[in-house]
Each structure stands twice: as C-alpha cells, then as structure tokens.
Design a protein around this motif. Structure first.
Motif, PDB file in Angstrom:
ATOM      1  N   ALA A  94      -9.008  -2.824  -1.427  1.00  0.00           N
ATOM      2  CA  ALA A  94      -9.550  -3.091  -0.268  1.00  0.00           C
ATOM      3  C   ALA A  94      -9.268  -4.347   0.023  1.00  0.00           C
ATOM      4  O   ALA A  94      -8.757  -4.978   1.523  1.00  0.00           O
ATOM      5  N   VAL A  95      -7.941  -4.547  -0.465  1.00  0.00           N
ATOM      6  CA  VAL A  95      -6.931  -5.624  -0.029  1.00  0.00           C
ATOM      7  C   VAL A  95      -5.695  -5.402   1.409  1.00  0.00           C
ATOM      8  O   VAL A  95      -5.493  -4.076   1.084  1.00  0.00           O
ATOM      9  N   ALA A  96      -6.617  -5.739   2.183  1.00  0.00           N
ATOM     10  CA  ALA A  96      -5.938  -5.322   3.837  1.00  0.00           C
ATOM     11  C   ALA A  96      -4.429  -5.871   3.213  1.00  0.00           C
ATOM     12  O   ALA A  96      -3.908  -7.268   3.414  1.00  0.00           O
ATOM     13  N   ALA A  97      -3.339  -4.704   4.156  1.00  0.00           N
ATOM     14  CA  ALA A  97      -2.082  -5.390   4.831  1.00  0.00           C
ATOM     15  C   ALA A  97      -1.790  -6.429   5.760  1.00  0.00           C
ATOM     16  O   ALA A  97      -2.783  -6.893   6.190  1.00  0.00           O
ATOM     17  N   VAL A  98      -0.698  -6.726   5.748  1.00  0.00           N
ATOM     18  CA  VAL A  98       0.192  -8.046   6.368  1.00  0.00           C
ATOM     19  C   VAL A  98      -0.250  -7.956   7.539  1.00  0.00           C
ATOM     20  O   VAL A  98       0.547  -6.268   7.492  1.00  0.00           O
ATOM     21  N   ARG A  99      -0.621  -8.092   9.080  1.00  0.00           N
ATOM     22  CA  ARG A  99      -0.430  -7.346  10.400  1.00  0.00           C
ATOM     23  C   ARG A  99      -0.771  -6.196  10.379  1.00  0.00           C
ATOM     24  O   ARG A  99       0.303  -5.192  10.892  1.00  0.00           O
ATOM     25  N   GLY A 100      -1.319  -5.596   9.427  1.00  0.00           N
ATOM     26  CA  GLY A 100      -1.701  -3.635   9.279  1.00  0.00           C
ATOM     27  C   GLY A 100      -0.318  -3.138   8.495  1.00  0.00           C
ATOM     28  O   GLY A 100      -0.760  -1.728   8.429  1.00  0.00           O
ATOM     29  N   GLY A 101       0.588  -4.321   8.758  1.00  0.00           N
ATOM     30  CA  GLY A 101       1.971  -3.270   7.919  1.00  0.00           C
ATOM     31  C   GLY A 101       1.720  -3.498   5.917  1.00  0.00           C
ATOM     32  O   GLY A 101       0.752  -3.424   5.254  1.00  0.00           O
ATOM     33  N   PRO A 102       2.656  -2.821   5.661  1.00  0.00           N
ATOM     34  CA  PRO A 102       2.859  -3.093   3.879  1.00  0.00           C
ATOM     35  C   PRO A 102       3.037  -4.178   3.455  1.00  0.00           C
ATOM     36  O   PRO A 102       3.574  -5.063   4.121  1.00  0.00           O
ATOM     37  N   ARG A 103       2.435  -4.852   2.229  1.00  0.00           N
ATOM     38  CA  ARG A 103       2.653  -5.810   1.761  1.00  0.00           C
ATOM     39  C   ARG A 103       4.116  -6.294   1.086  1.00  0.00           C
ATOM     40  O   ARG A 103       4.085  -4.988   1.437  1.00  0.00           O
ATOM     41  N   VAL A 104       4.440  -7.134   0.456  1.00  0.00           N
ATOM     42  CA  VAL A 104       5.690  -7.318   0.125  1.00  0.00           C
ATOM     43  C   VAL A 104       6.093  -6.335  -1.084  1.00  0.00           C
ATOM     44  O   VAL A 104       7.084  -5.931  -1.409  1.00  0.00           O
ATOM     45  N   TRP A 105       4.812  -6.351  -1.711  1.00  0.00           N
ATOM     46  CA  TRP A 105       5.301  -5.084  -3.176  1.00  0.00           C
ATOM     47  C   TRP A 105       5.381  -3.681  -2.579  1.00  0.00           C
ATOM     48  O   TRP A 105       6.509  -3.178  -3.146  1.00  0.00           O
ATOM     49  N   GLU A 106       5.274  -3.265  -1.507  1.00  0.00           N
ATOM     50  CA  GLU A 106       4.563  -1.380  -1.385  1.00  0.00           C
ATOM     51  C   GLU A 106       5.907  -2.232  -0.177  1.00  0.00           C
ATOM     52  O   GLU A 106       6.964  -0.817  -0.854  1.00  0.00           O
ATOM     53  N   TYR A 107       6.995  -2.411  -0.222  1.00  0.00           N
ATOM     54  CA  TYR A 107       7.925  -2.419   0.481  1.00  0.00           C
ATOM     55  C   TYR A 107       9.210  -2.306  -0.203  1.00  0.00           C
ATOM     56  O   TYR A 107       9.856  -1.118  -0.249  1.00  0.00           O
TER      57      TYR A 107
END
Length: 374
Positions: A94-107
């Motif tokens: 349920a963690v929301a992505a930053v501004r609708g995009g990927p989180r840091v670790w997802e990059y």
C-alpha cells in the motif's frame, strides 16, 4: 548505469508523517543499535523501543519529528535505498510511490532487471527477457516519470524492440519498428543524441529486414558518417551498407566497403564485429562466384571467437551452408548444415532466421529444377 542520488525532499515525500514503522526503518537503514540511535537523536532508549513496539500506533512528538527528518537527510544514497526497501516491506504494497512514479529503490531494481533482460536476450531466452522488461513497461505511464524514470522506460522500450526484431516481428502496432520509434521519441525528449542515433540505426536494420534494401543502404550510408554515433556503430553502419548492396546483387560494390569495415574493427579492437564482417564478406564473394575465397573467409569468421550466442551460431552456420550449397560437390553437406541451423533457430523462436534458411533452400531447389531442363 545512471548514477543518481535522491534529494531529501524526494525521500521525505515517501515518508509523510513519522510513526514507529518509519523510525525503525530509519534505524535499521543507518545500521545503528537502539542505544546508538537513541543517543544520536537525543532521546531515551525506552522511547525508541516504545516506537518500534507500537509501530504505526505511535507518533513521535513534533520536535522529534523534526529530529528524525534531519537524521534521514544525513543518510547517504545507499542508506536511502535501504530505508526505502525496509519501509516498503514494513508497510506492504500500500506504500504510495513518489508523485505517482517509482520509489527510489524501484529505480535500482528496474536497472537490475534491464541488465538481466540483456543477459537473457544474449542467450535468446526471449520469454525471460520479455518478462523482465514488461513488468516495468506496464507499471507507470511515461507522464508519471521523472527524467531517470523516462531514461529507464526508453531503454526498456528499445530492448523490447530488439526482442521483437530477433523474433521477426518487424512492422505493425506491436512491432520492433513501433518500439524503436517510441524509444527514439523519449530519448529525443531527454536530449540524448547518441541514443537517438542508435535508434535510427536500429530502424534502418528493420528497413533492411523488411526488404527495402535501397532505403536501408541509403540510411546506413548517412549513419556511417554521423558523429552522434561511436566509432564502432559508424563501422557497423558501413558494414551494413555493404550488406544491403550485396543483397541487391551489387557484390563488387559491396566488398570494398566490407573490407574497409574489417580494418576499422581491427583498429578499434572489436573482435566479434571483426568476425561478423568476415562472414558478411564471405557471402559477397559467394554471390560473385568466388567460392574458394568465400570458404576461406567463413573459416576466418569461425575462428574469430567472440559471441557464442545461439543467434550468432545460427547466422554463421547459415552463411556456411549458403556457401556450401553454391558448389554442386558440397550440396548435401550444405543442406545438413542448414538443417542443424534451422533446428537451433526453431528451438529459440528465431522466426526471421528460419525464413532466411527456408529462402536459401527454395533457391537451391529452383536451381536444381532448372538444371534438369537444360
């Protein structure tokens, strides 16, 4: 790989308000004991243990929230990646992505999956490579991505085009040409001219594979002089000019271009391309009727080493088979080589290579029938 360090503002956007969950993730990401973490924040050890025991059910005081903000801002890039990963596991999906995009670790995970896809594609494991790419292509629309996300999305799209090209899916809405054009547009938007030119080269390959040999030769010739490309890519474009001309029957015109590319690959120490260029030159000599020289050049290509991928094995075997079929004394040997190449191509889903092998066989059959009537 792009090097990227998250700003404090981006990290804070992922946190929101501090609870015991975020505080525990921060302590673990900073690799501190409870006692050291408490001393660093200037709070009691019991305060830290209470936060972690109560988890999301506790809210540090406003002044402590500010202290936690400061501690988070002191993490280095590796610490931030650990924090993001720990926070994601603690909070769940349920963690929301930053501004609708990927989180840091997802990059970082996305980058790793691109590398995995490249490795899988080099072994013609198209299914695995496609799985690594598609999980990211469908996750976020491009408009929700920042520049780093757009770069990764463009790389993913370009690699998807490579997979489609190797499978022989060249034209149409879900094809190599479409993927390359989409990736090119994104790299142009990002202002990365070398990547744009590389996509121009890939699109020229699709043009050649689709049968427009004159158009492909003209485009390759332009790109062989394009300073946006590396020395290697310009030499490949020059080699492919020769390939397109050879396929039009212009063998004598093609051969000097190919020989020049061979010298260039040797100068820049590109062993695999050097071997591939000998293979292409062998086919030009076959077309010109110089079968002895064609056989010698195939031998050079086989001894060059370089890639042992199934794709390269099939290409080299197809070229050898083509040369052998040009001599009546070695027709049966040539057919056996092509049969083996076709079996490998079928195993790995190389549709374009299968069509090429089938075309060579048909030409041999037609030649044999014509000989009977002479």
């Amino acid at each position: 790989m792009l090097r990227w360090s998250p700003s404090r503002e981006v990290v804070m956007a992922a946190v929101g308000e501090w609870t015991g969950v975020e505080a525990r993730a921060l302590r673990q990401a900073s690799r501190r004991s409870v006692r050291d973490f408490a001393a660093d924040l200037g709070v009691a050890v019991r305060t830290i243990t209470n936060w972690e025991r109560l988890g999301a059910g506790t809210r540090p005081r406003p002044d402590t929230q500010a202290i936690l903000d400061t501690a988070l801002g002191r993490l280095d890039a590796a610490g931030v990646l650990r924090f993001e990963a720990l926070l994601s596991r603690s909070r769940g999906p349920a963690v929301a992505a930053v501004r609708g995009g990927p989180r840091v670790w997802e990059y970082e995970t996305w980058t790793e999956d691109i590398e995995r896809a490249v490795t899988a594609a080099s072994h013609q494991d198209f299914t695995a490579a496609s799985d690594f790419l598609e999980r990211w292509r469908t996750r976020w629309p491009p408009q929700d991505l920042d520049d780093r996300g757009l770069y990764l999305f463009a790389r993913t799209t370009a690699l998807a085009g490579d997979l489609l090209r190797d499978r022989g899916v060249l034209l149409g809405p879900r094809s190599a040409a479409r993927s390359y054009a989409d990736a090119r547009s994104l790299f142009e938007q990002l202002g990365i001219p070398r990547r744009v030119a590389q996509l121009d080269l890939s699109l020229a390959v699709v043009t050649e594979m689709s049968g427009d040999l004159r158009g492909a030769a003209a485009r390759y010739a332009e790109l062989s002089r394009d300073n946006r490309l590396s020395d290697r890519d310009r030499l490949r474009a020059q080699l492919w000019v020769g390939t397109a001309l050879d396929k039009q029957g212009l063998h004598d015109t093609a051969m000097p271009l190919m020989a020049s590319a061979i010298n260039g690959f040797e100068a820049v120490n590109e062993q695999e391309d050097w071997g591939t260029a000998h293979q292409k030159l062998a086919l030009a000599h076959r077309g010109a009727g110089n079968l002895g020289e064609a056989a010698r050049l195939i031998g050079v290509a086989e001894s060059a080493g370089g890639s042992t991928s199934p794709m390269q094995q099939v290409r080299l075997a197809t070229a050898r088979g083509h040369v052998l079929l040009s001599d009546r004394a070695t027709v049966q040997e040539g057919l056996a080589v092509l049969d083996k190449a076709a079996a490998t191509a079928a195993t790995y889903g190389m549709s374009h290579q299968l069509r090429s092998i089938d075309g060579i066989r048909k030409n041999v059959e037609l030649g044999g029938r014509a000989a009977k009537f002479r």
